[in-house]
Scaffold this motif. Sequence first.
Motif, PDB file in Angstrom:
ATOM      1  N   PHE A 231       0.769  -1.340   0.051  1.00 27.51           N
ATOM      2  CA  PHE A 231      -0.080  -0.149  -0.046  1.00 27.51           C
ATOM      3  C   PHE A 231       0.790   1.321   0.165  1.00 27.51           C
ATOM      4  O   PHE A 231       0.509   2.297   0.048  1.00 27.51           O
ATOM      5  CB  PHE A 231      -0.962  -0.134   1.320  1.00 27.51           C
ATOM      6  CG  PHE A 231      -1.971  -1.101   1.096  1.00 27.51           C
ATOM      7  CD1 PHE A 231      -3.228  -0.842   0.165  1.00 27.51           C
ATOM      8  CD2 PHE A 231      -1.908  -2.292   1.671  1.00 27.51           C
ATOM      9  CE1 PHE A 231      -4.210  -1.644   0.188  1.00 27.51           C
ATOM     10  CE2 PHE A 231      -2.753  -3.130   1.491  1.00 27.51           C
ATOM     11  CZ  PHE A 231      -4.114  -3.136   0.794  1.00 27.51           C
ATOM     12  N   ASN A 232       1.988   1.032   0.142  1.00 32.47           N
ATOM     13  CA  ASN A 232       3.094   2.413  -0.055  1.00 32.47           C
ATOM     14  C   ASN A 232       3.282   2.700  -1.563  1.00 32.47           C
ATOM     15  O   ASN A 232       3.267   3.827  -1.840  1.00 32.47           O
ATOM     16  CB  ASN A 232       4.387   2.038   0.517  1.00 32.47           C
ATOM     17  CG  ASN A 232       4.493   2.383   1.961  1.00 32.47           C
ATOM     18  OD1 ASN A 232       3.760   3.119   2.402  1.00 32.47           O
ATOM     19  ND2 ASN A 232       5.452   1.591   2.668  1.00 32.47           N
ATOM     20  N   ASN A 233       2.725   1.681  -2.313  1.00 34.21           N
ATOM     21  CA  ASN A 233       2.904   2.063  -3.843  1.00 34.21           C
ATOM     22  C   ASN A 233       1.600   2.660  -4.145  1.00 34.21           C
ATOM     23  O   ASN A 233       0.322   1.916  -3.930  1.00 34.21           O
ATOM     24  CB  ASN A 233       3.075   0.783  -4.629  1.00 34.21           C
ATOM     25  CG  ASN A 233       3.382   0.824  -5.907  1.00 34.21           C
ATOM     26  OD1 ASN A 233       2.877   1.940  -6.484  1.00 34.21           O
ATOM     27  ND2 ASN A 233       3.775  -0.079  -6.773  1.00 34.21           N
ATOM     28  N   ILE A 234       1.391   3.710  -4.485  1.00 37.32           N
ATOM     29  CA  ILE A 234       0.257   4.410  -4.923  1.00 37.32           C
ATOM     30  C   ILE A 234      -0.440   3.754  -6.114  1.00 37.32           C
ATOM     31  O   ILE A 234      -1.773   3.936  -6.159  1.00 37.32           O
ATOM     32  CB  ILE A 234       0.565   6.063  -5.156  1.00 37.32           C
ATOM     33  CG1 ILE A 234      -0.845   6.742  -5.188  1.00 37.32           C
ATOM     34  CG2 ILE A 234       1.253   6.135  -6.532  1.00 37.32           C
ATOM     35  CD1 ILE A 234      -0.565   8.244  -5.204  1.00 37.32           C
ATOM     36  N   LEU A 235       0.206   3.358  -7.014  1.00 33.00           N
ATOM     37  CA  LEU A 235      -0.416   2.701  -8.155  1.00 33.00           C
ATOM     38  C   LEU A 235      -1.175   1.392  -7.680  1.00 33.00           C
ATOM     39  O   LEU A 235      -2.340   0.990  -8.071  1.00 33.00           O
ATOM     40  CB  LEU A 235       0.693   2.204  -9.168  1.00 33.00           C
ATOM     41  CG  LEU A 235      -0.040   1.669 -10.480  1.00 33.00           C
ATOM     42  CD1 LEU A 235      -0.893   2.350 -11.111  1.00 33.00           C
ATOM     43  CD2 LEU A 235       1.283   1.133 -11.444  1.00 33.00           C
ATOM     44  N   PHE A 236      -0.486   0.453  -6.851  1.00 32.44           N
ATOM     45  CA  PHE A 236      -1.569  -0.508  -6.296  1.00 32.44           C
ATOM     46  C   PHE A 236      -2.498  -0.371  -5.297  1.00 32.44           C
ATOM     47  O   PHE A 236      -3.526  -0.871  -5.654  1.00 32.44           O
ATOM     48  CB  PHE A 236      -0.119  -1.434  -5.357  1.00 32.44           C
ATOM     49  CG  PHE A 236      -0.836  -2.579  -4.617  1.00 32.44           C
ATOM     50  CD1 PHE A 236      -1.064  -3.723  -5.473  1.00 32.44           C
ATOM     51  CD2 PHE A 236      -1.407  -2.379  -3.560  1.00 32.44           C
ATOM     52  CE1 PHE A 236      -1.723  -4.826  -4.971  1.00 32.44           C
ATOM     53  CE2 PHE A 236      -2.119  -3.557  -2.692  1.00 32.44           C
ATOM     54  CZ  PHE A 236      -2.091  -4.757  -3.544  1.00 32.44           C
ATOM     55  N   ARG A 237      -2.386   0.893  -4.570  1.00 29.56           N
ATOM     56  CA  ARG A 237      -3.358   1.398  -3.771  1.00 29.56           C
ATOM     57  C   ARG A 237      -4.400   2.005  -4.459  1.00 29.56           C
ATOM     58  O   ARG A 237      -5.837   1.632  -4.264  1.00 29.56           O
ATOM     59  CB  ARG A 237      -2.758   2.412  -2.932  1.00 29.56           C
ATOM     60  CG  ARG A 237      -3.857   2.791  -1.642  1.00 29.56           C
ATOM     61  CD  ARG A 237      -3.129   3.527  -0.860  1.00 29.56           C
ATOM     62  NE  ARG A 237      -2.794   4.799  -1.130  1.00 29.56           N
ATOM     63  CZ  ARG A 237      -1.385   5.102  -1.200  1.00 29.56           C
ATOM     64  NH1 ARG A 237      -0.442   4.428  -0.759  1.00 29.56           N
ATOM     65  NH2 ARG A 237      -0.690   6.361  -1.633  1.00 29.56           N
ATOM     66  N   MET A 238      -4.435   2.556  -5.612  1.00 31.48           N
ATOM     67  CA  MET A 238      -5.446   2.870  -6.474  1.00 31.48           C
ATOM     68  C   MET A 238      -5.969   2.071  -7.149  1.00 31.48           C
ATOM     69  O   MET A 238      -7.331   1.994  -7.313  1.00 31.48           O
ATOM     70  CB  MET A 238      -4.873   4.186  -7.423  1.00 31.48           C
ATOM     71  CG  MET A 238      -4.263   5.354  -6.763  1.00 31.48           C
ATOM     72  SD  MET A 238      -5.475   6.173  -5.538  1.00 31.48           S
ATOM     73  CE  MET A 238      -6.595   6.638  -6.934  1.00 31.48           C
ATOM     74  N   SER A 239      -5.322   0.946  -7.637  1.00 30.42           N
ATOM     75  CA  SER A 239      -5.917  -0.134  -8.308  1.00 30.42           C
ATOM     76  C   SER A 239      -6.705  -1.049  -7.480  1.00 30.42           C
ATOM     77  O   SER A 239      -7.972  -1.279  -7.929  1.00 30.42           O
ATOM     78  CB  SER A 239      -4.655  -1.191  -8.860  1.00 30.42           C
ATOM     79  OG  SER A 239      -3.912  -0.488  -9.726  1.00 30.42           O
ATOM     80  N   VAL A 240      -6.423  -1.052  -6.221  1.00 26.83           N
ATOM     81  CA  VAL A 240      -7.551  -1.827  -5.081  1.00 26.83           C
ATOM     82  C   VAL A 240      -8.498  -1.175  -4.907  1.00 26.83           C
ATOM     83  O   VAL A 240      -9.827  -1.520  -4.937  1.00 26.83           O
ATOM     84  CB  VAL A 240      -6.565  -2.116  -3.863  1.00 26.83           C
ATOM     85  CG1 VAL A 240      -7.689  -2.713  -2.789  1.00 26.83           C
ATOM     86  CG2 VAL A 240      -5.415  -3.193  -4.017  1.00 26.83           C
ATOM     87  N   LEU A 241      -8.552   0.294  -4.896  1.00 30.99           N
ATOM     88  CA  LEU A 241      -9.519   1.160  -4.711  1.00 30.99           C
ATOM     89  C   LEU A 241     -10.490   1.158  -5.799  1.00 30.99           C
ATOM     90  O   LEU A 241     -11.782   1.219  -5.650  1.00 30.99           O
ATOM     91  CB  LEU A 241      -9.441   2.657  -4.297  1.00 30.99           C
ATOM     92  CG  LEU A 241      -8.533   2.752  -2.865  1.00 30.99           C
ATOM     93  CD1 LEU A 241      -8.151   4.189  -2.731  1.00 30.99           C
ATOM     94  CD2 LEU A 241      -9.660   2.369  -1.709  1.00 30.99           C
ATOM     95  N   LEU A 242     -10.010   1.218  -7.151  1.00 30.41           N
ATOM     96  CA  LEU A 242     -10.693   1.124  -8.339  1.00 30.41           C
ATOM     97  C   LEU A 242     -11.456  -0.043  -8.252  1.00 30.41           C
ATOM     98  O   LEU A 242     -12.718  -0.230  -8.696  1.00 30.41           O
ATOM     99  CB  LEU A 242      -9.835   1.336  -9.425  1.00 30.41           C
ATOM    100  CG  LEU A 242     -10.362   1.222 -10.804  1.00 30.41           C
ATOM    101  CD1 LEU A 242     -11.492   2.362 -10.887  1.00 30.41           C
ATOM    102  CD2 LEU A 242      -9.522   1.382 -11.956  1.00 30.41           C
ATOM    103  N   LEU A 243     -10.845  -1.373  -7.956  1.00 29.36           N
ATOM    104  CA  LEU A 243     -11.552  -2.553  -7.890  1.00 29.36           C
ATOM    105  C   LEU A 243     -12.659  -2.428  -7.047  1.00 29.36           C
ATOM    106  O   LEU A 243     -13.877  -3.147  -7.103  1.00 29.36           O
ATOM    107  CB  LEU A 243     -10.539  -3.798  -7.855  1.00 29.36           C
ATOM    108  CG  LEU A 243      -9.649  -4.199  -8.854  1.00 29.36           C
ATOM    109  CD1 LEU A 243      -8.681  -5.000  -8.224  1.00 29.36           C
ATOM    110  CD2 LEU A 243     -10.455  -4.610 -10.222  1.00 29.36           C
ATOM    111  N   VAL A 244     -12.517  -2.111  -5.898  1.00 30.79           N
ATOM    112  CA  VAL A 244     -13.464  -1.808  -4.719  1.00 30.79           C
ATOM    113  C   VAL A 244     -14.849  -1.176  -5.144  1.00 30.79           C
ATOM    114  O   VAL A 244     -15.948  -1.373  -5.090  1.00 30.79           O
ATOM    115  CB  VAL A 244     -13.043  -1.259  -3.487  1.00 30.79           C
ATOM    116  CG1 VAL A 244     -14.190  -1.026  -2.509  1.00 30.79           C
ATOM    117  CG2 VAL A 244     -11.994  -2.400  -2.802  1.00 30.79           C
ATOM    118  N   CYS A 245     -14.415   0.001  -5.751  1.00 26.92           N
ATOM    119  CA  CYS A 245     -15.512   1.196  -6.384  1.00 26.92           C
ATOM    120  C   CYS A 245     -16.337   0.196  -7.483  1.00 26.92           C
ATOM    121  O   CYS A 245     -17.292   0.536  -7.676  1.00 26.92           O
ATOM    122  CB  CYS A 245     -14.940   2.277  -6.968  1.00 26.92           C
ATOM    123  SG  CYS A 245     -14.334   3.257  -5.729  1.00 26.92           S
TER     124      CYS A 245
END
Length: 317
Positions: A231-245
Motif C-alpha cells: 500500500f506504499n505503492n500508490i499505483l497498487f493502492r489506487m488499483s485496489v480502490l478502483l476494484l472496490v469501487c
Amino acid sequence: ADGELVQYHYGLKDLVTILFYIFIAIILHAVVQEYALDKINRRLHLSKVKHSKFNESGQLVAFHLTSLIWCLYVVVTEGYISNPRSLWENYPHVYLPFQVKFFYLCQLAYWLHALPELYFQKVRKEEIPRQLRCIALYLLHIAGAYLLNLTRLGLILLLLQYLAEFFFHMARLVYFTDENNEKLFNVWAVVFVVTRLFTLTLYILVIGFGLPRVENQVIDPERGNFFSFLFNNILFRMSVLLLVCLFQASVMWRFIHFQLRRWREYWNEQSSRKRAAATAGTKQPGKPLKRDSGYHENGVVKAENGTSPRTKKLKSP
C-alpha cells in the motif's frame, strides 16, 4: 495470573473447533425449522416455490439477527467504533481477544453448515447455483479477513452487511404473509443504500489512508504481515480502490435494476386495476326481458284465448 490478558492466534486446531460448531449449527437449524417455520407454513399454505423461499428467509433472519447483535456487542466492547484508528493501527492484528476469535469461528461454521443443508432442505436445482455463490462469497470474505489478520475491518463490514440482509429477508417474510404489504422493502432499500455508502467510505479510509501509514511496511509472514508494504505503492493502492469501487457500483446497479423492475410491476398492476374499475363503471345495463303475451292467473301464464301455453322442460343445472 489475575488480570492477565489472554489472546489467541489461528492454527490447525481451529478446523476441529469449526467442525464441532458445524454440528451445533445443523442442530439449531433443525430446531428453528421444526418449532417455528414449519408451524407458520402450515397456516399460510404456501406454494412449493414460496415455501422454499420462506424457509430460506426464516433461517437467515434468525441467523442475521443473532450475528448482528453479537457483532455489535463485540465492536462496541472492543472499542472499534469509538476509535476508528484501531482498524489499522498496530497492523497486523495477529493476536485476537477470545470473543473476536470465537465469533469468526462460529461464522465460518455456520456458512460451512449451509452446504449440507442444501441437501437436507431439498433445495430446488434452480436455486442451488445462487445459494452456492452466496455461501462461497461469505466464506471467502470471512476466511480472508481471519487469515490475513484484517479481523477488525472484517467485523465492521459484516455488521453493515448483516444489517442490510436482515431487513431484506424480514421484508420477504412479511411479503409472504401479506402480498399487499411491501413497506418493509422500502425500508430495506434505504438501509441498503446507506450501508453501501458506509462500506465504500470504510474501504477508502482503511486502504487509502490507514494501511499506508502502518509503521511496519516490510513483508513478514511469520508475524502475519502479508501485504501492508504494497500500500506504499500508490499505483497498487489506487488499483485496489478502483476494484472496490467497481464492485460496489455493480452491486448498486443490480439493486437499482431490481427496484425499477419492482416499481414498474407495481404501476402496471395499479393501472390495470384502474382500467378494470373504469370498465366496470361504464358497463351498460342489461336489456329488459320481453314479457310473454297474455295474462297471468294464479302464477300461470295464460294465452289470450284462455288456454295455457305449452310448458317447456327445464334442464337440471
